[in-house]
Scaffold this motif. Structure first.
Motif, PDB file in Angstrom:
ATOM      1  N   MET A   1      63.315  40.542   5.248  1.00 12.07           N
ATOM      2  CA  MET A   1      64.689  40.904   5.564  1.00 12.07           C
ATOM      3  C   MET A   1      64.956  42.338   5.156  1.00 12.07           C
ATOM      4  SD  MET A   1      66.886  38.932   2.569  1.00 12.07           S
ATOM      5  CE  MET A   1      68.432  39.313   3.376  1.00 12.07           C
ATOM      6  N   LYS A   2      65.905  42.968   5.796  1.00 15.89           N
ATOM      7  CA  LYS A   2      66.245  44.365   5.533  1.00 15.89           C
ATOM      8  C   LYS A   2      67.515  44.450   4.699  1.00 15.89           C
ATOM      9  CE  LYS A   2      65.749  47.379   8.765  1.00 15.89           C
ATOM     10  NZ  LYS A   2      65.877  48.129  10.039  1.00 15.89           N
ATOM     11  N   VAL A   3      67.418  45.157   3.583  1.00 19.21           N
ATOM     12  CA  VAL A   3      68.531  45.287   2.648  1.00 19.21           C
ATOM     13  C   VAL A   3      68.898  46.759   2.501  1.00 19.21           C
ATOM     14  CG1 VAL A   3      69.194  45.065   0.223  1.00 19.21           C
ATOM     15  CG2 VAL A   3      68.001  43.180   1.361  1.00 19.21           C
ATOM     16  N   ALA A   4      70.191  47.042   2.488  1.00 15.54           N
ATOM     17  CA  ALA A   4      70.684  48.394   2.244  1.00 15.54           C
ATOM     18  C   ALA A   4      71.395  48.448   0.902  1.00 15.54           C
ATOM     19  CB  ALA A   4      71.638  48.831   3.352  1.00 15.54           C
ATOM     20  N   VAL A   5      71.200  49.543   0.194  1.00 17.42           N
ATOM     21  CA  VAL A   5      71.928  49.805  -1.045  1.00 17.42           C
ATOM     22  C   VAL A   5      72.793  51.034  -0.803  1.00 17.42           C
ATOM     23  CG1 VAL A   5      71.788  50.384  -3.485  1.00 17.42           C
ATOM     24  CG2 VAL A   5      70.073  48.876  -2.466  1.00 17.42           C
ATOM     25  N   ILE A  23      64.657  43.459  -8.599  1.00 17.53           N
ATOM     26  CA  ILE A  23      64.839  42.191  -7.888  1.00 17.53           C
ATOM     27  C   ILE A  23      64.249  42.285  -6.477  1.00 17.53           C
ATOM     28  CG2 ILE A  23      66.555  40.634  -6.881  1.00 17.53           C
ATOM     29  CD1 ILE A  23      68.340  41.245  -9.279  1.00 17.53           C
ATOM     30  N   PHE A  24      64.522  43.377  -5.777  1.00 18.92           N
ATOM     31  CA  PHE A  24      63.975  43.549  -4.426  1.00 18.92           C
ATOM     32  C   PHE A  24      62.451  43.537  -4.452  1.00 18.92           C
ATOM     33  CE2 PHE A  24      67.875  46.465  -3.784  1.00 18.92           C
ATOM     34  CZ  PHE A  24      68.710  45.368  -3.671  1.00 18.92           C
ATOM     35  N   VAL A  30      61.405  41.245   1.163  1.00 21.00           N
ATOM     36  CA  VAL A  30      62.577  42.130   1.123  1.00 21.00           C
ATOM     37  C   VAL A  30      62.140  43.582   1.305  1.00 21.00           C
ATOM     38  CG1 VAL A  30      64.436  43.052  -0.306  1.00 21.00           C
ATOM     39  CG2 VAL A  30      63.992  40.595  -0.277  1.00 21.00           C
ATOM     40  N   ASP A  31      62.690  44.224   2.302  1.00 21.19           N
ATOM     41  CA  ASP A  31      62.452  45.640   2.572  1.00 21.19           C
ATOM     42  C   ASP A  31      63.794  46.348   2.394  1.00 21.19           C
ATOM     43  OD1 ASP A  31      61.189  47.953   3.336  1.00 21.19           O
ATOM     44  OD2 ASP A  31      61.504  47.625   5.480  1.00 21.19           O
ATOM     45  N   ILE A 351      71.292  36.244  -7.187  1.00 16.14           N
ATOM     46  CA  ILE A 351      71.010  37.208  -6.129  1.00 16.14           C
ATOM     47  C   ILE A 351      69.803  36.778  -5.305  1.00 16.14           C
ATOM     48  CG2 ILE A 351      70.236  39.576  -5.676  1.00 16.14           C
ATOM     49  CD1 ILE A 351      71.923  40.434  -8.102  1.00 16.14           C
ATOM     50  N   LYS A 352      68.756  36.363  -5.973  1.00 18.15           N
ATOM     51  CA  LYS A 352      67.555  35.923  -5.258  1.00 18.15           C
ATOM     52  C   LYS A 352      67.850  34.713  -4.367  1.00 18.15           C
ATOM     53  CE  LYS A 352      64.104  37.716  -8.513  1.00 18.15           C
ATOM     54  NZ  LYS A 352      63.036  37.381  -9.486  1.00 18.15           N
TER      55      LYS A 352
END
Length: 359
Positions: A1-5, A23-24, A30-31, A351-352
């Protein structure tokens, strides 16, 4: 999955980012990308596929005009990046990007973003507070760095994330031992601010041979403290300058008391938990704090509250230090670190689990 910060600052000035990055990195599949506001391009932070800067307009991030202009254009630039990348989940660090993108987040990422609050900002402005309310009501997870932030934030379910940065070492810090010297060393550790309170303690220490006051860290602006201390030319009151993270253990080791006395006249200092709360506990050093603050309430009898606006001498501080029970203080320090680590561990699991649900 794609995550943005989303960061409304440089990465170097956001130590809490490390908590999320770990965590990521530990979560399979997780990308993540970090979209940060490059307020200080001189830091030369990464600019690549996974580190995406949004440039600060102008050269001075303290100038009101450049602040307004950068803030006004930020939502458009951030939304352009988010829209092009099509992320599955967004981590909003901290309040400003959340408020600026309130409508976008609630409509495009309903229940698929984390909102992290690190400071009191503009909650006294009604429109700002209303936007923040929408953000917390539609977030998957709301995070705060101090439990007392609920005093100014919209009602919601909040989870505490402590700024706990324990050194990567298997060695345990030395147990607390009271100073064997008749002179107590007070240390200010970090970026030097709150000049009025510093000046008040300097003047008290100047008159009291039982104390020393040493500053570790840079001072910006007019260098009021630096200039005053240099003019004093008192060997008991010194400016030590910048330090490296690996120097922190030595600094705390040669200090007896840690200065964290910034007043209680605004919500920023009244409700926040300073990083020194954890550092002082880890390195087993008592704190000097302002009364009627979160720091004072959390530390209870294991920190000394002092109102530097009205205090005329340091007799009570000296006598208080002499009465500290070493074993009780040691157990207090252990409990601070263990409790913070337990809270962070619970949040990490949450979160996970949420990231797994959003796959």
């Amino acid at each position: 999955m794609k995550v943005a910060v989303l960061l409304y600052q440089n990465m170097r000035h956001a130590p809490f980012l490390k908590f999320y990055e770990r965590i990521f990195q530990e979560t399979e599949g997780v990308d993540y990308d970090v979209i940060y506001l490059d307020r200080h391009p001189e830091l030369n932070e990464p600019n690549d596929e996974h580190h995406i800067p949004i440039s600060w307009i102008g050269k001075d991030d303290h100038n009101i005009f450049t602040k307004v202009l950068s803030g006004a254009t930020y939502p458009f630039r951030a939304k352009k990046i988010l829209g092009a990348k099509k992320y599955d989940f967004v981590f909003v660090l901290t309040t400003m990007p959340g408020v600026f993108l309130a409508n976008y987040l609630t409509h495009n990422y309903f229940g698929k973003y984390l909102f992290d609050v690190r400071d009191y900002t503009k909650e006294y402005i009604k429109t700002y507070f209303n936007a923040e309310t929408r953000v917390v009501q539609n977030a998957a997870i709301n995070v705060i760095s101090s439990p007392e932030y609920v005093n100014f934030l919209p009602p919601a379910d909040y989870h505490v994330c402590h700024n706990l940065n324990i050194p990567d070492s298997e060695e345990q810090p030395a147990r607390f031992r009271k100073s064997s010297s008749e002179r107590l060393v007070v240390a200010y550790v970090g970026n030097i601010q709150y000049a009025n309170y510093c000046m008040n303690l300097i003047k008290l220490v100047e008159k009291d041979e039982r104390f020393e006051f040493h500053f570790y860290g840079p001072e910006g602006g007019s260098l009021e403290i630096t200039n005053y201390v240099n003019a004093l030319n008192n060997p008991r009151i010194t400016m030590k300058g910048r330090f490296k993270p690996e120097d922190k253990e030595k600094i705390f080791g040669c200090s007896d008391l840690i200065f964290n006395c910034y007043g209680n006249d605004n919500n920023i200092v009244k409700y926040a938990i300073s990083n020194k709360y954890y550092d002082a506990a880890y390195y087993r050093r008592p704190l000097i704090v302002s009364p009627d603050t979160a720091m004072s309430r959390l530390s209870d009898r294991f920190a000394f509250p002092i109102d530097l606006k009205i205090t005329g001498n340091l007799n009570s501080l000296y006598e208080w230090y002499g009465r500290i029970d070493s074993e009780q203080f040691e157990q207090y320090c252990i409990s601070v670190i263990d409790s913070a680590a337990a809270d962070n561990s619970k949040l990490e699991k949450l979160i996970k689990d949420k990231l797994y649900e959003c796959r």
